[in-house]
Design a protein around this motif. Structure first.
Motif, mmCIF file in Angstrom:
data_model
loop_
_atom_site.group_PDB
_atom_site.id
_atom_site.type_symbol
_atom_site.label_atom_id
_atom_site.label_comp_id
_atom_site.label_asym_id
_atom_site.label_seq_id
_atom_site.Cartn_x
_atom_site.Cartn_y
_atom_site.Cartn_z
ATOM 1 N N THR A 151 0.830 -1.191 0.000
ATOM 2 C CA THR A 151 0.000 0.000 0.000
ATOM 3 C C THR A 151 0.872 1.252 0.000
ATOM 4 N N LEU A 152 0.257 2.380 -0.343
ATOM 5 C CA LEU A 152 0.983 3.648 -0.295
ATOM 6 C C LEU A 152 1.476 3.951 1.113
ATOM 7 N N MET A 153 0.696 3.576 2.122
ATOM 8 C CA MET A 153 1.085 3.836 3.506
ATOM 9 C C MET A 153 2.386 3.103 3.844
ATOM 10 N N THR A 154 2.475 1.832 3.403
ATOM 11 C CA THR A 154 3.690 1.059 3.673
ATOM 12 C C THR A 154 4.876 1.644 2.917
ATOM 13 N N LEU A 155 4.646 2.012 1.663
ATOM 14 C CA LEU A 155 5.719 2.612 0.864
ATOM 15 C C LEU A 155 6.225 3.900 1.500
ATOM 16 N N ARG A 156 5.301 4.710 2.011
ATOM 17 C CA ARG A 156 5.704 5.988 2.622
ATOM 18 C C ARG A 156 6.483 5.787 3.904
ATOM 19 N N GLN A 157 6.201 4.696 4.633
ATOM 20 C CA GLN A 157 7.023 4.374 5.803
ATOM 21 C C GLN A 157 8.461 4.095 5.382
ATOM 22 N N ALA A 158 8.619 3.384 4.282
ATOM 23 C CA ALA A 158 9.960 3.089 3.782
ATOM 24 C C ALA A 158 10.683 4.364 3.356
ATOM 25 N N LEU A 159 9.967 5.241 2.658
ATOM 26 C CA LEU A 159 10.575 6.503 2.226
ATOM 27 C C LEU A 159 10.945 7.379 3.421
ATOM 28 N N ARG A 160 10.135 7.334 4.458
ATOM 29 C CA ARG A 160 10.443 8.124 5.652
ATOM 30 C C ARG A 160 11.748 7.646 6.283
#
Length: 234
Positions: A44-53
């Motif tokens: 999900t986008l939420m999981t991807l954004r955790q990685a980017l953070r």
């Protein structure tokens, strides 16, 4: 593949970090859009954004609202403790610096010099310098796209011997937004410097707006000295 028990976002961050360090994503280049990355990793986008953070916290990427996510370029360093220009310091490190002169004109017998500094095509510094009379008139015709201000002063017999400088955090002021092409809430440093001649006469007053995503301040302390440097990204 993620290790057993490893959160999915952390495995994605590890994979992306390896690609960045290995040169698959070059310094300064844009990562694929978040939606494309989330699809390719099957999350999900939420999981991807955790990685980017996580990558952002590690200093590997820079996220620019409205523009995308970029690989952090190599570090730069500007020696605050010297009387050399920022451009001279960076060029000595092998970085290409491009100066665009917005204006150079006499105002009440003082020279108002407005410039934009670019690193690898990215506008990073908006700078306005005032040169006091009587030296200002002799500098009107100088090509400041290739000549540093301190060099020009030395050429006309005006050596500088000391300067006071203050650096403060701020958000991008309105006059600089058009030149640095960033939104109003962008973090910046504002450097104000006053430079003096041998007889302690003020000769240059300078104000530079520096993108916070382009540079950071570091200090090296020793028993007998304190060395302050700008370091950051081009």
């Amino acid at each position: 593949m993620p290790r057993e028990g490893e959160p999915r976002y952390r495995a994605i961050a590890t994979d992306l970090a390896a690609k960045i360090r290995g040169g698959f994503y070059a310094p300064g280049s844009a990562l694929p859009a978040q939606r494309d990355l989330s699809t390719s990793y099957g999350v999900t986008l939420m999981t991807l954004r955790q990685a980017l953070r996580q990558l952002s916290d590690e200093g590997l990427i820079v996220q620019q609202p409205g523009r995308g996510t970029f690989v952090s370029p190599p570090h730069l360093a500007y020696r605050l403790g010297s009387l050399r220009s920022l451009t001279d310091d960076l060029r000595d490190q092998g970085f290409e610096v491009r100066t665009t002169v917005i204006s150079a004109a006499l105002v009440d017998d003082a020279l108002r010099l407005e410039r934009v500094r670019e690193f690898r095509g990215r506008p990073s510094i908006h700078q306005i310098s005032w040169v006091a009379p009587p030296h200002a008139a002799a500098l009107v015709d100088v090509d400041f796209t290739t000549t540093a201000l301190y060099t020009a002063l030395s050429t006309i017999g005006v050596p500088v011997v000391r300067a006071t400088e203050t650096v403060s955090p701020a958000v991008l002021p309105e006059p600089s937004q058009v030149y640095l092409r960033e939104p109003p809430n962008t973090p910046v440093f504002i450097s104000t410097r006053v430079t003096y001649t041998l007889d302690d006469t003020e000769v240059v007053s300078d104000r530079a707006v520096i993108l916070g995503s382009a540079m950071e301040i570091k200090a090296e302390r020793a028993a007998t000295a304190l060395s302050l440097t700008w370091s950051g990204f081009s």
